[in-house]
Design a protein around this motif. Sequence first.
Motif, PDB file in Angstrom:
ATOM      1  N   LEU A  55       6.372 -11.846   4.997  1.00 29.49           N
ATOM      2  CA  LEU A  55       6.068 -10.564   4.375  1.00 29.49           C
ATOM      3  C   LEU A  55       7.319 -10.012   3.706  1.00 29.49           C
ATOM      4  O   LEU A  55       8.401 -10.025   4.300  1.00 29.49           O
ATOM      5  N   LYS A  79      10.040  -7.421   2.573  1.00 33.41           N
ATOM      6  CA  LYS A  79      10.548  -6.186   3.190  1.00 33.41           C
ATOM      7  C   LYS A  79      10.572  -5.104   2.118  1.00 33.41           C
ATOM      8  O   LYS A  79      11.263  -5.232   1.113  1.00 33.41           O
ATOM      9  N   THR A  80       9.777  -4.073   2.332  1.00 40.64           N
ATOM     10  CA  THR A  80       9.625  -3.029   1.319  1.00 40.64           C
ATOM     11  C   THR A  80      10.172  -1.676   1.754  1.00 40.64           C
ATOM     12  O   THR A  80      10.200  -0.755   0.965  1.00 40.64           O
ATOM     13  N   TRP A  81      10.598  -1.536   3.004  1.00 41.14           N
ATOM     14  CA  TRP A  81      11.139  -0.278   3.515  1.00 41.14           C
ATOM     15  C   TRP A  81      12.528  -0.502   4.095  1.00 41.14           C
ATOM     16  O   TRP A  81      12.816  -1.568   4.629  1.00 41.14           O
ATOM     17  N   THR A 111       6.839  -3.054   6.723  1.00 39.31           N
ATOM     18  CA  THR A 111       5.849  -1.972   6.659  1.00 39.31           C
ATOM     19  C   THR A 111       6.491  -0.624   6.970  1.00 39.31           C
ATOM     20  O   THR A 111       7.533  -0.548   7.631  1.00 39.31           O
ATOM     21  N   GLU A 112       5.828   0.430   6.512  1.00 41.78           N
ATOM     22  CA  GLU A 112       6.306   1.779   6.789  1.00 41.78           C
ATOM     23  C   GLU A 112       6.255   2.071   8.285  1.00 41.78           C
ATOM     24  O   GLU A 112       7.151   2.719   8.826  1.00 41.78           O
ATOM     25  N   ASP A 158       6.684  -0.005  10.811  1.00 39.17           N
ATOM     26  CA  ASP A 158       7.843  -0.637  11.447  1.00 39.17           C
ATOM     27  C   ASP A 158       9.105   0.181  11.199  1.00 39.17           C
ATOM     28  O   ASP A 158       9.919   0.381  12.094  1.00 39.17           O
ATOM     29  N   THR A 204      11.669   3.369   0.293  1.00 40.82           N
ATOM     30  CA  THR A 204      11.164   2.088  -0.172  1.00 40.82           C
ATOM     31  C   THR A 204      12.264   1.358  -0.930  1.00 40.82           C
ATOM     32  O   THR A 204      13.152   1.967  -1.507  1.00 40.82           O
ATOM     33  N   CYS A 233       9.364  -1.701  -5.191  1.00 42.27           N
ATOM     34  CA  CYS A 233       8.157  -1.210  -4.517  1.00 42.27           C
ATOM     35  C   CYS A 233       7.725   0.134  -5.101  1.00 42.27           C
ATOM     36  O   CYS A 233       8.544   1.024  -5.321  1.00 42.27           O
TER      37      CYS A 233
END
Length: 100
Positions: free
Chosen positions: A5, A7-9, A36-37, A39, A58, A62
């Motif tokens: 996945l 990493k967006t955050w 994820t937000e 996490d 973010t 993203c």
Amino acid sequence: MPADLPKTWYVSFEVPKKVRKASAQRRSRQSESFPTELDAQRFARQKFELGYIVTAGTINPCTPRRAIPSTLIGHWLAEMSELPFVEPASFEDTKEADLP
């Protein structure tokens, strides 16, 4: 959770000088990234409860872009605990309205 996945955050935290010991903490600011937000919020809550100065947001590219400054971290963490309650649908909710 799958390892692939993106990493967006991110969560960035700083140990305040009054908490930081000179020998134990060489870097004043550190960051971690998360897929994820939720996490990110869990990790941020841990650091926030330790008295650290926490920011989050973010990671580019993203969208929608979010940046949470340290002054609003408490509100952002409260979003996690205030998930809306949704009652399960009953049979009566799903049947069609009676037409004359």
